[in-house]
Design a protein around this motif. Structure first.
Motif, PDB file in Angstrom:
ATOM      1  N   UNK A 186       0.123  20.620 -72.955  1.00  0.00           N
ATOM      2  CA  UNK A 186       0.918  20.121 -71.831  1.00  0.00           C
ATOM      3  C   UNK A 186       0.620  20.880 -70.540  1.00  0.00           C
ATOM      4  N   UNK A 187       0.450  22.191 -70.665  1.00  0.00           N
ATOM      5  CA  UNK A 187       0.193  23.027 -69.488  1.00  0.00           C
ATOM      6  C   UNK A 187      -1.035  23.890 -69.689  1.00  0.00           C
ATOM      7  N   UNK A 188      -1.627  24.303 -68.561  1.00  0.00           N
ATOM      8  CA  UNK A 188      -2.731  25.251 -68.645  1.00  0.00           C
ATOM      9  C   UNK A 188      -2.137  26.644 -68.806  1.00  0.00           C
ATOM     10  N   UNK A 189      -2.993  27.650 -69.026  1.00  0.00           N
ATOM     11  CA  UNK A 189      -2.504  29.008 -69.205  1.00  0.00           C
ATOM     12  C   UNK A 189      -2.046  29.641 -67.897  1.00  0.00           C
ATOM     13  N   UNK A 190      -2.465  29.065 -66.764  1.00  0.00           N
ATOM     14  CA  UNK A 190      -2.192  29.691 -65.469  1.00  0.00           C
ATOM     15  C   UNK A 190      -1.280  28.875 -64.564  1.00  0.00           C
ATOM     16  N   UNK A 191      -0.789  27.734 -65.038  1.00  0.00           N
ATOM     17  CA  UNK A 191       0.002  26.871 -64.168  1.00  0.00           C
ATOM     18  C   UNK A 191       1.015  26.087 -64.998  1.00  0.00           C
ATOM     19  N   UNK A 192       2.102  25.627 -64.327  1.00  0.00           N
ATOM     20  CA  UNK A 192       3.120  24.850 -65.022  1.00  0.00           C
ATOM     21  C   UNK A 192       2.565  23.515 -65.479  1.00  0.00           C
ATOM     22  N   UNK A 193       1.563  23.015 -64.779  1.00  0.00           N
ATOM     23  CA  UNK A 193       0.911  21.760 -65.166  1.00  0.00           C
ATOM     24  C   UNK A 193      -0.584  22.021 -65.337  1.00  0.00           C
ATOM     25  N   UNK A 194      -1.305  22.006 -64.223  1.00  0.00           N
ATOM     26  CA  UNK A 194      -2.744  22.298 -64.248  1.00  0.00           C
ATOM     27  C   UNK A 194      -3.133  22.805 -62.870  1.00  0.00           C
ATOM     28  N   UNK A 195      -3.881  23.893 -62.816  1.00  0.00           N
ATOM     29  CA  UNK A 195      -4.303  24.424 -61.523  1.00  0.00           C
ATOM     30  C   UNK A 195      -5.188  23.418 -60.805  1.00  0.00           C
ATOM     31  N   UNK A 196      -5.212  23.485 -59.488  1.00  0.00           N
ATOM     32  CA  UNK A 196      -5.978  22.529 -58.695  1.00  0.00           C
ATOM     33  C   UNK A 196      -7.475  22.673 -58.939  1.00  0.00           C
ATOM     34  N   UNK A 197      -8.180  21.547 -58.918  1.00  0.00           N
ATOM     35  CA  UNK A 197      -9.636  21.557 -59.039  1.00  0.00           C
ATOM     36  C   UNK A 197     -10.233  21.935 -57.693  1.00  0.00           C
ATOM     37  N   UNK A 198     -11.133  22.910 -57.685  1.00  0.00           N
ATOM     38  CA  UNK A 198     -11.729  23.393 -56.438  1.00  0.00           C
ATOM     39  C   UNK A 198     -13.233  23.172 -56.380  1.00  0.00           C
ATOM     40  N   UNK A 199     -13.737  22.362 -57.313  1.00  0.00           N
ATOM     41  CA  UNK A 199     -15.165  22.102 -57.346  1.00  0.00           C
ATOM     42  C   UNK A 199     -15.856  22.966 -58.389  1.00  0.00           C
ATOM     43  N   UNK A 200     -16.959  22.474 -58.904  1.00  0.00           N
ATOM     44  CA  UNK A 200     -17.739  23.213 -59.896  1.00  0.00           C
ATOM     45  C   UNK A 200     -18.902  23.919 -59.209  1.00  0.00           C
ATOM     46  N   UNK A 201     -18.979  25.239 -59.316  1.00  0.00           N
ATOM     47  CA  UNK A 201     -20.082  25.968 -58.670  1.00  0.00           C
ATOM     48  C   UNK A 201     -21.434  25.508 -59.227  1.00  0.00           C
ATOM     49  N   UNK A 202     -22.426  25.420 -58.361  1.00  0.00           N
ATOM     50  CA  UNK A 202     -23.774  25.044 -58.813  1.00  0.00           C
ATOM     51  C   UNK A 202     -24.364  26.220 -59.586  1.00  0.00           C
ATOM     52  N   UNK A 203     -25.481  25.992 -60.244  1.00  0.00           N
ATOM     53  CA  UNK A 203     -26.145  27.043 -61.010  1.00  0.00           C
ATOM     54  C   UNK A 203     -26.537  28.201 -60.099  1.00  0.00           C
ATOM     55  N   UNK A 204     -26.986  27.875 -58.876  1.00  0.00           N
ATOM     56  CA  UNK A 204     -27.408  28.902 -57.927  1.00  0.00           C
ATOM     57  C   UNK A 204     -26.212  29.754 -57.491  1.00  0.00           C
ATOM     58  N   UNK A 205     -25.054  29.091 -57.277  1.00  0.00           N
ATOM     59  CA  UNK A 205     -23.849  29.807 -56.854  1.00  0.00           C
ATOM     60  C   UNK A 205     -23.375  30.749 -57.951  1.00  0.00           C
ATOM     61  N   UNK A 206     -23.477  30.297 -59.212  1.00  0.00           N
ATOM     62  CA  UNK A 206     -23.064  31.137 -60.335  1.00  0.00           C
ATOM     63  C   UNK A 206     -23.950  32.366 -60.436  1.00  0.00           C
ATOM     64  N   UNK A 207     -25.257  32.184 -60.173  1.00  0.00           N
ATOM     65  CA  UNK A 207     -26.198  33.307 -60.246  1.00  0.00           C
ATOM     66  C   UNK A 207     -25.919  34.331 -59.144  1.00  0.00           C
ATOM     67  N   UNK A 208     -25.540  33.837 -57.949  1.00  0.00           N
ATOM     68  CA  UNK A 208     -25.227  34.736 -56.830  1.00  0.00           C
ATOM     69  C   UNK A 208     -23.989  35.566 -57.150  1.00  0.00           C
ATOM     70  N   UNK A 209     -22.963  34.904 -57.722  1.00  0.00           N
ATOM     71  CA  UNK A 209     -21.715  35.598 -58.058  1.00  0.00           C
ATOM     72  C   UNK A 209     -21.956  36.613 -59.160  1.00  0.00           C
ATOM     73  N   UNK A 210     -22.875  36.282 -60.080  1.00  0.00           N
ATOM     74  CA  UNK A 210     -23.169  37.199 -61.186  1.00  0.00           C
ATOM     75  C   UNK A 210     -23.877  38.450 -60.673  1.00  0.00           C
TER      76      UNK A 210
END
Length: 210
Positions: A186-210
């Motif tokens: 019914x709910x996510x672990x971090x929100x009463x319902x579901x946290x807002x979708x903010x977009x999926x990082x691209x592979x390049x963005x994930x590599x930069x963050x890593x």
């Protein structure tokens, strides 16, 4: 054949029968929602449907309009009273969507219709969730609902789009009944319902963050 003709016919039959048979439930819920949460009884919101065409979604109201001293709406968890939680956990708040199905804006089975503001955030893969009518329930709802990540939800949505069949719809329908009875995801672990979708990082963005 099934997707093009039979699925829509079944949607009409199921939604019409559901509205008629559940009319006493609608009547009781209208009274309870009006008494416990106030008016309007119905929550309406624009959502994107098939081919991203915008329609007005109907649900029973489950939140209050509680605001802070500046007039801003309080967070979901503070506006979701026990009665509203029960409506959501039993999925009774979704019953008005049968009218969306009857009108042809939705289907019984399909990817859930999400917020219009998410449209620019989908990547090319995720956009395929709008190749079919959105549904009252779908593959993501029987595989975790709000307890899984957005990316996993979209994977299930696109998987459904590419594999629509009567057998799959039947499986999702009966699995949904089981999930609702068990009140799973019914709910996510971090929100009463579901946290807002903010977009999926691209592979390049994930590599930069890593």
């Amino acid at each position: 054949m099934y997707e093009r003709y039979i699925k829509r016919l079944l949607d009409i039959i199921i939604s019409l029968c559901g509205i008629i048979l559940l009319s006493p439930v609608y009547f009781i819920l209208v009274i309870l929602v009006r008494k416990k949460l106030g008016s309007p009884v119905l929550f309406t919101q624009e959502r994107p449907g098939k081919d991203e065409k915008i329609f007005k979604l109907y649900k029973f109201r489950s939140m209050t309009d509680a605001r802070d001293e500046k007039g801003n709406l309080l967070p979901d968890e503070k506006r979701l009273p026990p009665f509203g939680k029960k409506l959501r956990s039993t999925s009774l708040d979704e019953l008005p969507e049968l009218f969306n199905i009857l009108k042809g804006e939705m289907s019984v089975i399909g990817p859930r219709p999400l917020l219009v503001k998410y449209l620019p955030l989908y990547n090319d893969f995720q956009k395929h969730r709008h190749d079919v009518r959105p549904g009252l329930t779908g593959l993501a709802q029987i595989n975790g609902r709000n307890a899984i990540t957005w990316e996993k939800k979209f994977e299930y949505d696109v998987e459904y789009v590419g594999n629509i069949s009567f057998g799959l719809d039947l499986k999702i329908f009966f699995s949904t009944v089981r999930a609702v009875l068990k009140r799973e995801g019914i709910s996510s672990e971090t929100d009463a319902t579901m946290e807002a979708f903010k977009g999926t990082p691209s592979k390049e963005e994930k590599e930069v963050k890593a």
